[in-house]
Design a protein around this motif. Structure first.
Motif, PDB file in Angstrom:
ATOM      1  N   GLY A  59     -19.694  15.170   7.985  1.00 41.18           N
ATOM      2  CA  GLY A  59     -19.656  14.904   9.422  1.00 41.18           C
ATOM      3  C   GLY A  59     -21.048  14.646   9.945  1.00 41.18           C
ATOM      4  N   ASN A  60     -21.461  15.442  10.943  1.00 41.64           N
ATOM      5  CA  ASN A  60     -22.786  15.228  11.537  1.00 41.64           C
ATOM      6  C   ASN A  60     -23.826  16.209  11.021  1.00 41.64           C
ATOM      7  OD1 ASN A  60     -21.771  17.537  12.681  1.00 41.64           O
ATOM      8  ND2 ASN A  60     -21.936  16.854  14.806  1.00 41.64           N
ATOM      9  N   LYS A  70     -14.278  16.362   5.436  1.00 41.64           N
ATOM     10  CA  LYS A  70     -14.411  16.818   4.054  1.00 41.64           C
ATOM     11  C   LYS A  70     -13.047  17.265   3.559  1.00 41.64           C
ATOM     12  CE  LYS A  70     -16.395  20.819   2.920  1.00 41.64           C
ATOM     13  NZ  LYS A  70     -17.423  21.870   2.663  1.00 41.64           N
ATOM     14  N   LEU A  71     -12.842  17.147   2.247  1.00 41.44           N
ATOM     15  CA  LEU A  71     -11.625  17.663   1.618  1.00 41.44           C
ATOM     16  C   LEU A  71     -11.958  18.895   0.806  1.00 41.44           C
ATOM     17  CD1 LEU A  71      -9.815  14.555   0.071  1.00 41.44           C
ATOM     18  CD2 LEU A  71      -9.215  15.750   2.189  1.00 41.44           C
ATOM     19  N   ARG A  72     -11.028  19.840   0.774  1.00 45.44           N
ATOM     20  CA  ARG A  72     -11.105  20.952  -0.164  1.00 45.44           C
ATOM     21  C   ARG A  72      -9.889  20.826  -1.050  1.00 45.44           C
ATOM     22  NH1 ARG A  72      -8.173  25.346  -2.526  1.00 45.44           N
ATOM     23  NH2 ARG A  72      -9.552  27.120  -2.810  1.00 45.44           N
ATOM     24  N   SER A  80     -10.730   7.173  -4.159  1.00 46.28           N
ATOM     25  CA  SER A  80     -10.975   5.851  -3.574  1.00 46.28           C
ATOM     26  C   SER A  80     -11.021   5.927  -2.052  1.00 46.28           C
ATOM     27  CB  SER A  80      -9.877   4.881  -4.023  1.00 46.28           C
ATOM     28  OG  SER A  80     -10.022   3.625  -3.392  1.00 46.28           O
ATOM     29  N   LYS A  81     -10.103   6.702  -1.480  1.00 48.70           N
ATOM     30  CA  LYS A  81     -10.071   6.850  -0.023  1.00 48.70           C
ATOM     31  C   LYS A  81     -11.278   7.640   0.474  1.00 48.70           C
ATOM     32  CE  LYS A  81      -7.089   5.516   2.047  1.00 48.70           C
ATOM     33  NZ  LYS A  81      -6.823   4.249   2.790  1.00 48.70           N
ATOM     34  N   ALA A  82     -11.694   8.649  -0.279  1.00 47.26           N
ATOM     35  CA  ALA A  82     -12.875   9.428   0.097  1.00 47.26           C
ATOM     36  C   ALA A  82     -14.125   8.559   0.068  1.00 47.26           C
ATOM     37  CB  ALA A  82     -13.038  10.622  -0.835  1.00 47.26           C
ATOM     38  N   ILE A  97     -16.636  10.507   2.676  1.00 52.62           N
ATOM     39  CA  ILE A  97     -16.543  11.951   2.893  1.00 52.62           C
ATOM     40  C   ILE A  97     -16.630  12.696   1.558  1.00 52.62           C
ATOM     41  CG2 ILE A  97     -15.103  11.597   4.936  1.00 52.62           C
ATOM     42  CD1 ILE A  97     -12.830  12.909   3.247  1.00 52.62           C
ATOM     43  N   PRO A  98     -17.179  13.900   1.564  1.00 55.47           N
ATOM     44  CA  PRO A  98     -17.320  14.677   0.327  1.00 55.47           C
ATOM     45  C   PRO A  98     -16.051  15.443  -0.020  1.00 55.47           C
ATOM     46  CG  PRO A  98     -18.324  15.868   2.134  1.00 55.47           C
ATOM     47  CD  PRO A  98     -17.826  14.559   2.711  1.00 55.47           C
TER      48      PRO A  98
END
Length: 356
Positions: free
Chosen positions: A14-15, A100-102, A119-121, A126-127
């Protein structure tokens, strides 16, 4: 023990950033139903105000994944989607703006499904946090270690998941190795730190109630931070997540890793104390809880050791018989009656605040 952080990659979330030279950030997780946007946003805003810097949401179904879009529009801090098993929830969460994804790449299906998530990340930049948990290790790994959850088993699980992402040319990775056992967690992170340079999300999972969990988390997280390990953290408590933020801030402040305002120190009192120090300390602590200036305030029970033991404090009091000595940097300024102690101390702190 080391007192400097290990060198890691710096990952954008994010920021803000996680790892590298970025400050150690504080996370929490909502305990509202993510599908209830209103309640979830309300809780996140309270957590933001308390000092939470990254928030994680459970995403059990598509309705929850869809709710992320509206939640993101109403909060400021980065939002993490906690995904298990269904790769489609990860994709939908990314499309709806999660930061972010977990996930555990190994539990969301075959390599083709993992490829779609990665691929989408990549597309949305995004991490992914690989969240290894002692309670859900792969059966093959457990069998290898004779059914025992060991530091090596946790690390092997993490490395398997890391290899999956790296094989897909994905390196925006953050890692957590969560266990409820302090020693197991500590040893696992230290072992993995020798093998990778990815940032670590640290914590003691399922630590317990606010009282018990605070002690357990402070020991575990504190040990890791003192050993240079940890780039972002969550204190895991059973209760109001606001308490997680309070404890996390105090851990970081006590170790000098972050400054959150007033540092209050007070003695445990003894037979020499002739004022109600406990009452004074609690009132002063409450009055100063929202003051964000970097000063140390000492509340000491007697004049025998007060100014001396707290000589590094910016300001403080040392109790006498129905009175107290007001001191600054160990130098006595004046004597104050017991009924005026709190008033005079707060006035002095407010004057100091204006000068900073």
């Amino acid at each position: 023990m080391k007192t400097t952080r290990r060198n890691t990659k710096k990952i954008k979330c994010g920021n803000i950033f996680i790892g590298g030279d970025a400050p150690i950030t504080i996370q929490s997780m909502t305990n509202t139903d993510t599908r209830d946007v209103k309640k979830t946003v309300e809780q996140i805003k309270k957590l933001e105000e308390a000092g939470c810097e990254i928030i994680r949401l459970a995403v059990p179904d598509m309705e929850a994944a869809d709710a992320i879009y509206e939640i993101k529009r109403n909060v400021k801090i980065p939002v993490v989607a906690d995904i298990h098993f269904d790769y489609r929830l990860a994709i939908k969460s990314i499309e709806n703006g999660v930061d972010k994804l977990r996930i555990n790449p190994g539990n969301i299906g075959d390599i083709n499904r993992i490829k779609k998530v990665v691929s989408k990340a990549k597309e949305y930049n995004i991490p992914i946090r690989i969240g290894v948990n002692a309670g859900s290790l792969d059966k093959k790994i457990l069998k290898k270690y004779n059914g025992k959850i060991t530091p090596s088993a946790l690390v092997e699980s993490a490395l398997v998941h890391i290899d999956i992402l790296e094989s897909l040319d994905f390196n925006d990775i953050i890692i957590s190795l969560k266990a409820s056992d302090i020693r197991l967690t500590y040893e696992a992170y230290n072992l993995l730190a020798k093998k990778v340079d990815y940032p670590f999300h640290i914590g003691i999972t399922e630590a317990g109630t606010v009282w018990r969990g605070t002690i357990k988390s402070s020991i575990g997280i504190g040990c890791m931070l003192l050993n240079g390990i940890g780039d972002t953290l969550r204190v895991s408590l059973t209760g109001d997540p606001i308490e997680e933020i309070k404890v996390a801030k105090e851990i970081l402040q006590c170790l000098g890793l972050r400054k959150y305002g007033i540092n209050l120190i007070s003695c445990p009192t003894c037979g020499r104390c002739q004022i109600d120090l406990s009452k004074i300390a609690n009132i002063v602590e409450n009055e100063l809880k929202n003051i964000n200036i970097p000063i140390t305030v000492a509340i000491m029970g007697c004049a025998v050791n007060g100014p001396g033991e707290a000589k590094e404090a910016d300001i403080g009091i040392a109790g006498g018989k129905n009175s107290a000595l007001l001191f600054k940097k160990g130098k006595i300024i004046k004597k104050v009656s017991e009924e005026d102690i709190i008033k005079v101390l707060l006035e002095e702190i407010n004057e100091m605040k204006e000068g900073i």
